[in-house]
Motif scaffolding. Structure first.
Motif, short mmCIF file in Angstrom:
data_model
loop_
_atom_site.label_atom_id
_atom_site.label_comp_id
_atom_site.label_asym_id
_atom_site.label_seq_id
_atom_site.Cartn_x
_atom_site.Cartn_y
_atom_site.Cartn_z
N SER A 155 0.83 -1.20 0.00
CA SER A 155 0.00 0.00 0.00
C SER A 155 0.87 1.25 0.00
O SER A 155 0.40 2.32 -0.36
N PRO A 192 -4.85 0.15 -8.82
CA PRO A 192 -4.28 -1.16 -9.09
C PRO A 192 -3.20 -1.13 -10.18
O PRO A 192 -3.24 -0.29 -11.07
N SER A 252 -4.64 -5.61 -7.74
CA SER A 252 -4.93 -4.61 -6.71
C SER A 252 -4.46 -5.16 -5.38
O SER A 252 -4.10 -6.33 -5.26
N ASN A 253 -4.48 -4.30 -4.40
CA ASN A 253 -3.92 -4.64 -3.10
C ASN A 253 -4.74 -5.67 -2.34
O ASN A 253 -4.31 -6.23 -1.35
N GLU A 254 -5.95 -5.94 -2.83
CA GLU A 254 -6.83 -6.82 -2.08
C GLU A 254 -6.58 -8.29 -2.40
O GLU A 254 -6.10 -8.62 -3.46
#
Lengths: 297, 355
Positions: free
Chosen positions: B147, B158, B251-253
């Motif tokens: 992040s 993303p 993306s970070n998820e």
């Protein structure tokens, strides 16, 4: 340099740190007595806080009735968890047991979200909140209360281990299970007792946090903060866990201060304990007060 | 090589003992299985194909974790972070530096292995559960890094990854990408299966079974523990890179501790130390949320649905199911699906005179 903010943050850090210390203490208790690394420690806080919240809001029970019921429930819960889930795993490899506690943590966390929702719920006001000024510092009375409760629990734990028969049995089991068994101590009872006490103590900490900040799923984060605290203090030292907890609490807030004043990275507050943990694992893996019998390979 | 298994253990050479395929039939079945899988893109719908691809890249990462958990007896709670690191690295290499995906995937595997070693080195030198705790730190530190490092991951926005190209030919659709994942899957599983047959693999198993005896026989514990941790991170990186080029957006998820727990579940359900079991375990864990989705969809509007508010809470139910599956498998079926599969085979081998 903003001295006032620094002192305020350090006071906060100390208060949060004592709570970390209490949770770390109950984590170490389980580790010492049963050699289980409990990844579901944070969920004990969560369950305790939610149960107490539920009793107080749904049934409108006064706090002095709701709290003992919560603690009794947590005692039973701790015993049940040990008997139903962990007893069949005695003698299994340590990684199986670790993975079971990880699984349990997932189950309980999701279960609490399912039952109580994900929103932050304010705790019913138990004590009139006042602001006390001590030496020029504004401190809310609930924080002082949390400090008092933490110290009371630490003192209670110390008394239990030093002065009672059960405490002695637990210490004997922690030092050598076979010898303890041959002296007539029921190791099974000791194991169940360790889980029960740990659950109760964690639940008290959970309720204290809930009184201050409200109840939400975020409470289980305390279970993760336990690892830096316990590693720093030494994984098998109860006193070390308390010291480690306080240090981690102070360090978190110090990191927050440095971050907000100088670095502006954001989020350093949350991640600093883990950096400390890696460093501790590198240079002093048995922590400040742990037994030094960890073999380097 | 015989075509039938004798009714007893008559192996006289080490080669016969460590052979992958005990009979001609079992080898032919494996080849036929791969052949059937090659035909899958022509038969299956888009939905099933995407599930197969998911099983593919997760299974590669999971088999890496199984080297660590199953062969060396260590545990990692940060596997998803390494998976994510592989994904971001491959995206970075392919878009920012311009290395074609064909080379970026193995490169990101190597990069992930190096990062894994940074976290693994302090812990691999210690006994017992310290690696678990160090990887927990790795999980949080790496997620924080994702992040924070905008040059690398794009921060909140993303990161994008180039599609896979082969000799200038762009593999855009799922149908074509399926073969890429399949190829990587077969190579990875062959590598891991052969790893156990080598000197190094036996050293890992020896450490798991009794580290002190292993050390007395001259096995360098630090070297092999670090090696197994590096290998685990390497396969996590490869899996992540394959995911990056499949989704083409990273993306970070999805790299949080929940995913790490799912990886552990894949290994446990498949069978700790069972290579082919990992594939079954991965399939189980990928299909579990889908099956729950079908069940809740079929119950929609019914009494159970109203009582439990299933559709609003399906995310929590999925998490509960993942946790329960881990706990129940460890208590009732600690050897996993691979063990069950062996029992089924043993039953049919002597059918109808199984006792």
């Amino acid at each position: 340099m903003n001295l006032e903010l620094l002192i305020q943050l350090l006071v906060n850090g100390f208060i949060v740190g004592t709570l970390y210390g209490v949770v770390a203490m109950s984590f170490v208790l389980i580790y010492k007595a049963t050699q289980v690394v409990n990844f579901a420690q944070g969920e004990f806080l969560l369950i305790g806080a939610w149960v107490c919240w539920w009793l107080l809001t749904k049934y409108q029970l006064p706090f002095y009735i709701g709290m003992p019921i919560t603690l009794a429930f947590m005692f039973a819960f701790g015993v049940a968890l040990q008997v139903v889930v962990l007893r069949p795993l005695i003698g299994e490899p340590i990684i199986s047991v670790i993975m079971v506690t990880i699984g349990l943590s997932t189950v309980f966390q999701a279960l609490m979200k399912w039952i109580f929702g994900t929103n932050l719920q304010p705790f019913p006001q138990v004590f009139a909140i006042q602001t006390v000024t001590i030496a020029g510092l504004q401190i809310q009375s609930v924080y002082l209360l949390s400090l008092v409760v933490s110290f009371a629990m630490m003192a209670g734990m110390a008394w239990f281990f030093r002065a009672t028969k059960h405490g002695l049995a637990m210490r004997a089991t922690a030092s050598d299970q076979q010898v303890a068994q041959s002296l007539g101590i029921s190791v099974e009872n000791v194991f169940a007792m360790a889980w029960a006490i740990s659950a109760v103590v964690s639940a008290v900490a959970g309720v204290v946090v809930a009184v201050v900040n409200g109840v939400s799923a975020g409470l289980s984060a305390y279970g993760i903060k336990v690892f830096p605290a316990a590693i720093l203090g030494g994984l098998d030292s109860i006193g070390g866990a308390v010291v480690g907890g306080v240090i981690i609490g102070l360090l978190e807030n110090l990191a927050h201060f440095v971050d907000s004043q100088y670095l502006h990275w954001g989020n350093l507050y949350e991640i600093a304990p883990f950096y400390v943990m890696i460093i501790i694992l590198m240079i002093k893996p048995y922590g400040l007060f742990g037994t030094r019998d960890i073999e380097r390979v | 090589m015989t075509s039938l298994v004798p009714a007893g253990d008559f192996r006289t050479t080490y080669a016969a003992d460590t052979t992958i395929f005990p009979t001609v039939t079992s080898r032919n079945c494996a080849i036929a299985g791969i052949g059937v899988l090659c035909l899958a893109p022509f038969v299956l719908s888009q939905y099933w194909l995407s599930i197969l691809i998911q099983i593919g890249y997760f299974a590669i990462a999971a088999v890496g974790l199984n080297i660590l958990v199953g062969f060396t007896g260590q545990i990692s709670i940060g596997h998803a972070a390494f998976f994510g690191f592989g994904a971001f690295t491959s995206a970075y290499l392919s878009t920012k530096i311009g290395i074609p995906a064909f080379f970026a995937i193995p490169l990101s595997g190597i990069a992930t292995a190096l990062v894994g070693l940074v976290f693994g080195l302090p812990a691999a030198r210690l006994k017992g559960l310290y690696l678990a705790i160090a990887t927990l730190a790795a999980q949080y530190i790496l997620l924080d890094f994702f992040s924070r490092a905008e040059w690398f991951t794009g921060g909140i926005a993303p990161a994008s990854a180039e599609p896979f190209t082969l000799f200038g030919y762009v593999l855009r659709s799922d149908r074509q990408y399926f073969y890429v994942v399949l190829a990587y899957l077969i190579v990875s599983y062959l590598l891991v299966t052969n790893l156990i047959r080598t000197r190094d693999g036996r050293a890992l198993v020896a450490i798991r079974d009794h580290y002190l005896s292993a050390e007395m026989m001259g096995i360098n514990l630090t070297k092999y523990r670090t090696l197994s941790f590096g290998l685990a991170a390497f396969f996590a990186g490869i899996g992540g890179a394959l995911y990056a080029h499949y989704a083409q957006v990273v993306s970070n998820e999805g790299f949080g501790i929940e995913r790490s727990i799912v990886f552990l579940a894949m290994v446990i359900i498949g069978g700790v130390g069972a290579v082919m079991g990992t594939l079954m375990g991965t399939a189980f864990m990928v299909l579990l949320p889908e099956v729950m989705e079908w069940i809740s969809a079929s119950l929609r509007g019914g009494a159970i649905d109203r009582a439990l508010a299933l559709n609003n809470n399906i995310a929590f139910l999925r998490e509960i199911a993942i946790g329960l599956v881990i706990v129940l498998f460890l208590i009732f079926e600690p050897d996993g699906l691979a063990h069950r599969w062996r029992q089924i085979k043993a039953y049919w081998k002597l059918y109808p005179f199984s006792h």
